[in-house]
Design a protein around this motif. Structure first.
Motif, PDB file in Angstrom:
ATOM      1  N   LEU A  80      -8.324   5.109   2.748  1.00  0.00           N
ATOM      2  CA  LEU A  80      -7.077   4.381   2.536  1.00  0.00           C
ATOM      3  C   LEU A  80      -7.049   3.127   3.406  1.00  0.00           C
ATOM      4  O   LEU A  80      -7.334   3.187   4.609  1.00  0.00           O
ATOM      5  N   PHE A  81      -6.666   1.982   2.789  1.00  0.00           N
ATOM      6  CA  PHE A  81      -6.636   0.715   3.513  1.00  0.00           C
ATOM      7  C   PHE A  81      -5.317  -0.012   3.254  1.00  0.00           C
ATOM      8  O   PHE A  81      -4.758   0.049   2.163  1.00  0.00           O
ATOM      9  N   ARG A  82      -4.897  -0.726   4.312  1.00  0.00           N
ATOM     10  CA  ARG A  82      -3.675  -1.525   4.254  1.00  0.00           C
ATOM     11  C   ARG A  82      -4.027  -2.959   4.633  1.00  0.00           C
ATOM     12  O   ARG A  82      -4.625  -3.198   5.683  1.00  0.00           O
ATOM     13  N   ALA A  83      -3.680  -3.916   3.750  1.00  0.00           N
ATOM     14  CA  ALA A  83      -3.971  -5.324   3.996  1.00  0.00           C
ATOM     15  C   ALA A  83      -2.677  -6.085   4.217  1.00  0.00           C
ATOM     16  O   ALA A  83      -1.752  -5.999   3.400  1.00  0.00           O
ATOM     17  N   ASP A  84      -2.603  -6.819   5.325  1.00  0.00           N
ATOM     18  CA  ASP A  84      -1.488  -7.719   5.599  1.00  0.00           C
ATOM     19  C   ASP A  84      -1.814  -9.055   4.947  1.00  0.00           C
ATOM     20  O   ASP A  84      -2.711  -9.776   5.389  1.00  0.00           O
ATOM     21  N   LEU A  85      -1.121  -9.396   3.884  1.00  0.00           N
ATOM     22  CA  LEU A  85      -1.441 -10.590   3.122  1.00  0.00           C
ATOM     23  C   LEU A  85      -0.957 -11.866   3.794  1.00  0.00           C
ATOM     24  O   LEU A  85      -1.364 -12.961   3.391  1.00  0.00           O
ATOM     25  N   ILE A  86      -0.119 -11.749   4.804  1.00  0.00           N
ATOM     26  CA  ILE A  86       0.349 -12.923   5.536  1.00  0.00           C
ATOM     27  C   ILE A  86      -0.653 -13.316   6.614  1.00  0.00           C
ATOM     28  O   ILE A  86      -1.085 -14.467   6.715  1.00  0.00           O
ATOM     29  N   HIS A  87      -1.071 -12.336   7.424  1.00  0.00           N
ATOM     30  CA  HIS A  87      -1.946 -12.624   8.560  1.00  0.00           C
ATOM     31  C   HIS A  87      -3.413 -12.327   8.282  1.00  0.00           C
ATOM     32  O   HIS A  87      -4.289 -12.705   9.066  1.00  0.00           O
ATOM     33  N   GLY A  88      -3.701 -11.612   7.181  1.00  0.00           N
ATOM     34  CA  GLY A  88      -5.075 -11.383   6.801  1.00  0.00           C
ATOM     35  C   GLY A  88      -5.714 -10.143   7.377  1.00  0.00           C
ATOM     36  O   GLY A  88      -6.900  -9.899   7.137  1.00  0.00           O
ATOM     37  N   ASP A  89      -4.973  -9.347   8.147  1.00  0.00           N
ATOM     38  CA  ASP A  89      -5.551  -8.145   8.747  1.00  0.00           C
ATOM     39  C   ASP A  89      -5.704  -7.049   7.695  1.00  0.00           C
ATOM     40  O   ASP A  89      -4.814  -6.829   6.869  1.00  0.00           O
TER      41      ASP A  89
ATOM     42  N   LEU B  71      -8.575   4.277 -17.246  1.00  0.00           N
ATOM     43  CA  LEU B  71      -8.266   2.849 -17.231  1.00  0.00           C
ATOM     44  C   LEU B  71      -9.358   2.006 -17.870  1.00  0.00           C
ATOM     45  O   LEU B  71      -9.204   0.791 -18.003  1.00  0.00           O
ATOM     46  N   ARG B  72     -10.478   2.641 -18.243  1.00  0.00           N
ATOM     47  CA  ARG B  72     -11.640   1.952 -18.802  1.00  0.00           C
ATOM     48  C   ARG B  72     -12.186   0.923 -17.819  1.00  0.00           C
ATOM     49  O   ARG B  72     -12.536  -0.201 -18.187  1.00  0.00           O
ATOM     50  N   LEU B  73     -12.282   1.326 -16.550  1.00  0.00           N
ATOM     51  CA  LEU B  73     -12.834   0.462 -15.514  1.00  0.00           C
ATOM     52  C   LEU B  73     -14.248   0.904 -15.188  1.00  0.00           C
ATOM     53  O   LEU B  73     -14.472   2.049 -14.797  1.00  0.00           O
ATOM     54  N   SER B  74     -15.204  -0.004 -15.317  1.00  0.00           N
ATOM     55  CA  SER B  74     -16.579   0.321 -14.962  1.00  0.00           C
ATOM     56  C   SER B  74     -17.062  -0.462 -13.757  1.00  0.00           C
ATOM     57  O   SER B  74     -18.195  -0.285 -13.313  1.00  0.00           O
ATOM     58  N   ALA B  75     -16.219  -1.332 -13.201  1.00  0.00           N
ATOM     59  CA  ALA B  75     -16.598  -2.091 -12.013  1.00  0.00           C
ATOM     60  C   ALA B  75     -16.579  -1.184 -10.786  1.00  0.00           C
ATOM     61  O   ALA B  75     -15.929  -0.139 -10.761  1.00  0.00           O
ATOM     62  N   ALA B  76     -17.298  -1.602  -9.755  1.00  0.00           N
ATOM     63  CA  ALA B  76     -17.318  -0.868  -8.492  1.00  0.00           C
ATOM     64  C   ALA B  76     -16.390  -1.564  -7.492  1.00  0.00           C
ATOM     65  O   ALA B  76     -15.731  -2.549  -7.808  1.00  0.00           O
ATOM     66  N   GLY B  77     -16.346  -1.018  -6.275  1.00  0.00           N
ATOM     67  CA  GLY B  77     -15.513  -1.612  -5.244  1.00  0.00           C
ATOM     68  C   GLY B  77     -14.064  -1.205  -5.386  1.00  0.00           C
ATOM     69  O   GLY B  77     -13.740  -0.044  -5.648  1.00  0.00           O
ATOM     70  N   ILE B  78     -13.160  -2.152  -5.215  1.00  0.00           N
ATOM     71  CA  ILE B  78     -11.721  -1.884  -5.286  1.00  0.00           C
ATOM     72  C   ILE B  78     -11.307  -1.876  -6.756  1.00  0.00           C
ATOM     73  O   ILE B  78     -11.325  -2.915  -7.419  1.00  0.00           O
ATOM     74  N   GLY B  79     -10.936  -0.712  -7.261  1.00  0.00           N
ATOM     75  CA  GLY B  79     -10.584  -0.608  -8.676  1.00  0.00           C
ATOM     76  C   GLY B  79      -9.172  -1.038  -8.969  1.00  0.00           C
ATOM     77  O   GLY B  79      -8.884  -1.553 -10.054  1.00  0.00           O
ATOM     78  N   SER B  80      -8.259  -0.835  -8.013  1.00  0.00           N
ATOM     79  CA  SER B  80      -6.861  -1.212  -8.207  1.00  0.00           C
ATOM     80  C   SER B  80      -6.214  -1.338  -6.839  1.00  0.00           C
ATOM     81  O   SER B  80      -6.764  -0.904  -5.820  1.00  0.00           O
ATOM     82  N   TYR B  81      -5.032  -1.921  -6.821  1.00  0.00           N
ATOM     83  CA  TYR B  81      -4.272  -2.092  -5.580  1.00  0.00           C
ATOM     84  C   TYR B  81      -2.798  -2.073  -5.936  1.00  0.00           C
ATOM     85  O   TYR B  81      -2.421  -2.166  -7.109  1.00  0.00           O
ATOM     86  N   ALA B  82      -1.947  -1.959  -4.924  1.00  0.00           N
ATOM     87  CA  ALA B  82      -0.499  -1.985  -5.148  1.00  0.00           C
ATOM     88  C   ALA B  82       0.148  -2.823  -4.052  1.00  0.00           C
ATOM     89  O   ALA B  82      -0.299  -2.810  -2.896  1.00  0.00           O
ATOM     90  N   LEU B  83       1.198  -3.565  -4.413  1.00  0.00           N
ATOM     91  CA  LEU B  83       1.911  -4.439  -3.489  1.00  0.00           C
ATOM     92  C   LEU B  83       3.310  -3.914  -3.195  1.00  0.00           C
ATOM     93  O   LEU B  83       3.899  -3.204  -4.015  1.00  0.00           O
ATOM     94  N   ASP B  84       3.840  -4.295  -2.036  1.00  0.00           N
ATOM     95  CA  ASP B  84       5.265  -4.106  -1.803  1.00  0.00           C
ATOM     96  C   ASP B  84       6.015  -5.157  -2.617  1.00  0.00           C
ATOM     97  O   ASP B  84       5.407  -6.052  -3.222  1.00  0.00           O
ATOM     98  N   SER B  85       7.351  -5.076  -2.652  1.00  0.00           N
ATOM     99  CA  SER B  85       8.102  -5.955  -3.554  1.00  0.00           C
ATOM    100  C   SER B  85       7.995  -7.421  -3.142  1.00  0.00           C
ATOM    101  O   SER B  85       8.055  -8.315  -3.997  1.00  0.00           O
ATOM    102  N   ALA B  86       7.804  -7.708  -1.851  1.00  0.00           N
ATOM    103  CA  ALA B  86       7.702  -9.089  -1.396  1.00  0.00           C
ATOM    104  C   ALA B  86       6.291  -9.635  -1.510  1.00  0.00           C
ATOM    105  O   ALA B  86       6.069 -10.828  -1.286  1.00  0.00           O
ATOM    106  N   GLY B  87       5.331  -8.774  -1.847  1.00  0.00           N
ATOM    107  CA  GLY B  87       3.955  -9.223  -1.931  1.00  0.00           C
ATOM    108  C   GLY B  87       3.360  -9.573  -0.589  1.00  0.00           C
ATOM    109  O   GLY B  87       2.463 -10.426  -0.487  1.00  0.00           O
ATOM    110  N   ARG B  88       3.812  -8.904   0.458  1.00  0.00           N
ATOM    111  CA  ARG B  88       3.285  -9.149   1.807  1.00  0.00           C
ATOM    112  C   ARG B  88       2.229  -8.127   2.213  1.00  0.00           C
ATOM    113  O   ARG B  88       1.427  -8.371   3.114  1.00  0.00           O
ATOM    114  N   VAL B  89       2.233  -6.963   1.572  1.00  0.00           N
ATOM    115  CA  VAL B  89       1.333  -5.867   1.920  1.00  0.00           C
ATOM    116  C   VAL B  89       0.625  -5.391   0.657  1.00  0.00           C
ATOM    117  O   VAL B  89       1.255  -5.235  -0.391  1.00  0.00           O
ATOM    118  N   ALA B  90      -0.679  -5.169   0.740  1.00  0.00           N
ATOM    119  CA  ALA B  90      -1.459  -4.590  -0.351  1.00  0.00           C
ATOM    120  C   ALA B  90      -2.105  -3.307   0.135  1.00  0.00           C
ATOM    121  O   ALA B  90      -2.624  -3.244   1.256  1.00  0.00           O
TER     122      ALA B  90
END
Length: 710
Positions: free
Chosen positions: A110-119, A83-102
């Motif tokens: 492995l991490f799961r982020a609730d984009l509505i409540h912030g958990d 991907l030609r990524l040289s940054a550290a930390g989170i390199g990529s993420y994926a969303l559900d179709s509603a954009g509520r979960v990352a």
């Protein structure tokens, strides 16, 4: 702080800038990655609430993992290299179709982020995690395992909402599931190996069998106690990985996808949304391809479109896809009745005019009329290859073509879309960096903040079109240049397919301004073979790459010198990296009367040592033309030429794309023939030559050029 140090510490002024922009399907949220400042390499996950215009951090790698936040597993390191990524930390993420979960991986966990409540919670996984993705409903997620003690690389696994972790597919060494093989990621820009069904009840997964591939052993001599890294490399003319597709039901069902894989071995694109899966497959020669619809119940396929070109097929990113009315969107070329265009078609009907050079389909916009099928958001060029704009393309049947440009200002524009929200990233010669603005309908509602450093230069390259082929070209002078003062010339090259250098974006000229201020007139030329002009311009290089690209560089340089008398063609140097490194060495070896010296970084010295898909696309199969391969070989050229100017060869010893053997073989041939050259090995560096080495490398290059141009 001088420019090379500042550029190295800020990752060429990209640290702190937003990237990887996504928009929720309802347009309520914009999600992106950004580090905390201009010298901070660790990227965090951020969110912008479109209604309020407020940003908030979702996931801070340092807070989640502290010391392990920047640790990369071998597979993650390889994925970031592709991907030609040289940054550290989170390199990529994926969303559900509603954009509520990352979903994202960090330090192999492995991490799961609730984009509505912030958990943000860590999800227990069976091993180091690669490419995790939620299903479209956000109820479960899938991931691929990386190798670890007791864990096989390439197991595709699914975790249910209750935490149950089940292996969906996995086999012994030599076979991986759910990951893109080398040529798919490196040459076809397909970085994924599995795709969720829209209902989240099954997965379309690639099975990659690398058992036929030869094993290459990459070793950094500076670390003699470290065992070599073994990679399965698809060398030109040799076998490829065997790739097949399978529909895997979460309840244990298994359906094979059927197509003629012997005839069409390359799987270049997969799309699965409402309407069923669509895939694009190509012959090994890449002169013919098929767009296939897959029946998810039986795995049988139906041809929706054929792609053909006597040179090679160049599909449009973002296609194939289903339109809302069920038609299949395909990108390709219009090359008959006098047309020379890169267009979009819906079931064979032309959607875009021949004047538009389509680069990518971004997504769907609400219909401009307010009713009817959604429009398409497209990135394209229109007449000026140094610029890219966003266009709205109408898809309604009947009424002819309707294409409207969205971005009015000159420059290079990219986009992301969700619902009625459009996010526009704009680069220009008038301002630094990429500015991101958020639009709802016709109203700008927010901007994404950038914490990136402000570059010390405001370069103003003189953009031109030269020779009868109208090659895109540019000259950049020192900031304090006085007309009438003759300057040595630095020809800064890439010249390879799929990439442009002459861009109406300030970031493309920052390092070149440093070179100019060091006393050079910097010249950049996009030769035939580069995109943005027309398909015939790109494909003229087929099986004669060396002759075409070098001719265009030399003739373009000569034409610029006629317009710019301050260019001293008695003092010309050339430098480039990767394909540009090959081109720089080619120029010095073939045209020593013009080029006084050259810098070749990671050059492809012997094309029979490079990968199948790229090399065979442009040069053909080795058995069909060993003379073609010999004609393009720097090693053979170095052994045969009687005169050569000094070359500086630079190569990363951990490069798994253009392996260091290229430079070592070229050096041996130069030495055997008594040609002057130096070799600079970069310990631990990959093809990106990432990290702090760039700072001092630039200074060493400058010293080399000054020595040989005096």
């Amino acid at each position: 702080m001088d420019f090379p140090e500042l550029a190295a510490r800020t990752r060429r002024f990209r640290h702190g800038a937003p990237r990887a922009i996504s928009v929720a399907d309802d347009g309520s949220r914009v999600v992106f990655l950004r580090s905390a400042g201009p010298t901070d390499p660790t990227e965090a996950l951020w969110l912008l609430d479109v209604d309020t215009g407020q940003e908030r951090i979702v996931a801070d790698p340092g807070a989640l993992l502290e010391d392990d936040a920047n640790r990369l597993s071998p597979g993650e390191r390889t994925l970031r290299e592709r991907l030609r990524l040289s940054a550290a930390g989170i390199g990529s993420y994926a969303l559900d179709s509603a954009g509520r979960v990352a979903i994202f991986a960090l330090g192999g966990r492995l991490f799961r982020a609730d984009l509505i409540h912030g958990d943000v919670v860590e999800v227990a996984a069976a091993g180091p995690v690669l490419d995790p993705r939620p299903d479209p409903t956000g109820q479960r997620l899938a991931y691929v395992t990386d190798a670890a003690a007791g864990v096989r690389r390439g197991e595709l696994r699914v975790i249910e909402y209750d935490g149950t972790d089940t292996m969906l597919a996995g086999e012994d060494a030599g076979v991986i599931w759910g990951l893109a093989e080398h040529v798919a990621a490196e040459e076809f820009n397909r970085f994924r190996g599995y795709w969720w069904a829209p209902d989240g009840r099954s997965v379309l997964a690639a099975r990659v069998d690398e058992s036929r591939l030869g094993r290459w052993h990459l070793h950094d001599p500076a670390e003699p106690a470290t065992a070599p890294t073994t990679v399965a490399y698809p060398r030109a003319g040799g076998p490829n990985a065997e790739v097949s597709l399978h529909l895997l039901d979460l309840d244990g069902g298994w359906v094979d996808v059927h197509w003629d894989r012997e005839t069409y071995p390359y799987l270049t694109a997969v799309h699965w949304a409402d309407g069923g899966p669509l895939i694009t497959v190509l012959r090994r020669s890449q002169q013919h391809g098929l767009v296939l619809a897959v029946d998810p119940r039986t795995g049988e396929t139906q041809v929706h479109a054929e792609l053909a070109d006597p040179r090679w097929v160049e599909p449009v990113p973002g296609t194939p896809a289903h339109l809302p009315d069920g038609r299949v969107l395909v990108g390709g070329e219009l090359a008959h009745d006098g047309y020379d265009a890169r267009c979009l078609f819906a079931d064979g009907t032309l959607l875009t005019p021949p004047s538009l050079y389509v680069r990518r389909v971004v997504g769907r916009l609400p219909a401009h009329s307010g009713t009817g099928p959604a429009d398409l958001l497209v990135e394209a060029a229109e007449g000026e290859p140094s610029e890219q704009h966003l266009f709205r393309v109408r898809t309604t049947i009947g009424g002819g073509m309707d294409v409207r440009r969205i971005t009015p200002d000159a420059g290079w524009h990219v986009g992301a879309v969700g619902g009625n929200v459009l996010v526009v990233g704009s680069a220009s010669l008038d301002h630094p960096g990429l500015r991101w603005t958020v639009w709802r309908g016709d109203r700008e509602v927010a901007t994404l903040r950038s914490f990136a450093a402000t570059p010390p230069y405001s370069p103003l390259p003189l953009l031109e079109r030269v020779t009868d082929r109208r090659l895109p070209a540019a000259v950049l002078y020192p900031e304090n240049h006085v007309s009438g003062r003759r300057l040595p010339v630095l020809l800064d090259v890439y010249g390879g397919p799929g990439h442009q250098e002459v861009l109406a974006a300030r970031s493309a000229w920052l390092e070149r301004q440093w070179w100019a201020d060091a006393g050079f007139a910097v010249v950049v030329i996009d030769n035939r073979g580069t995109p943005g002009v027309a398909p015939s311009f790109e494909k003229a290089i087929h099986r004669r790459v060396a002759d075409m690209v070098l001719t265009d560089q030399v003739e373009g340089l000569t034409a610029l010198a006629e317009k710019h008398p301050d260019l001293d063609l008695g003092r010309v140097a050339v430098r480039g990296w990767s394909f540009g490194g090959w081109l720089a060495a080619l120029a010095v070896l073939r045209r020593p009367e013009l080029f006084r010296c050259g810098i070749a970084g990671a050059p492809v010295a012997d094309w029979s040592l490079y990968d199948t898909a790229y090399t065979e696309r442009y040069l053909g199969m080795p058995e069909d033309g060993m003379d073609v391969y010999a004609h393009h070989s720097l090693v053979e050229l170095a052994a045969a030429t009687e005169q050569a100017q000094p070359l500086l060869l630079v190569h990363g010893m951990a490069d798994d794309n253009v392996v260091a053997a290229h430079t070592l073989r070229l050096s041996a041939a130069l030495l055997a023939n008594g040609h002057p050259h130096s070799v600079l090995p970069l310990t631990g560096a990959t093809h990106m030559a990432a990290g702090g080495i760039g700072e001092n490398l630039l200074k060493l290059e400058l010293a080399f050029l000054r020595t040989h141009l005096e």
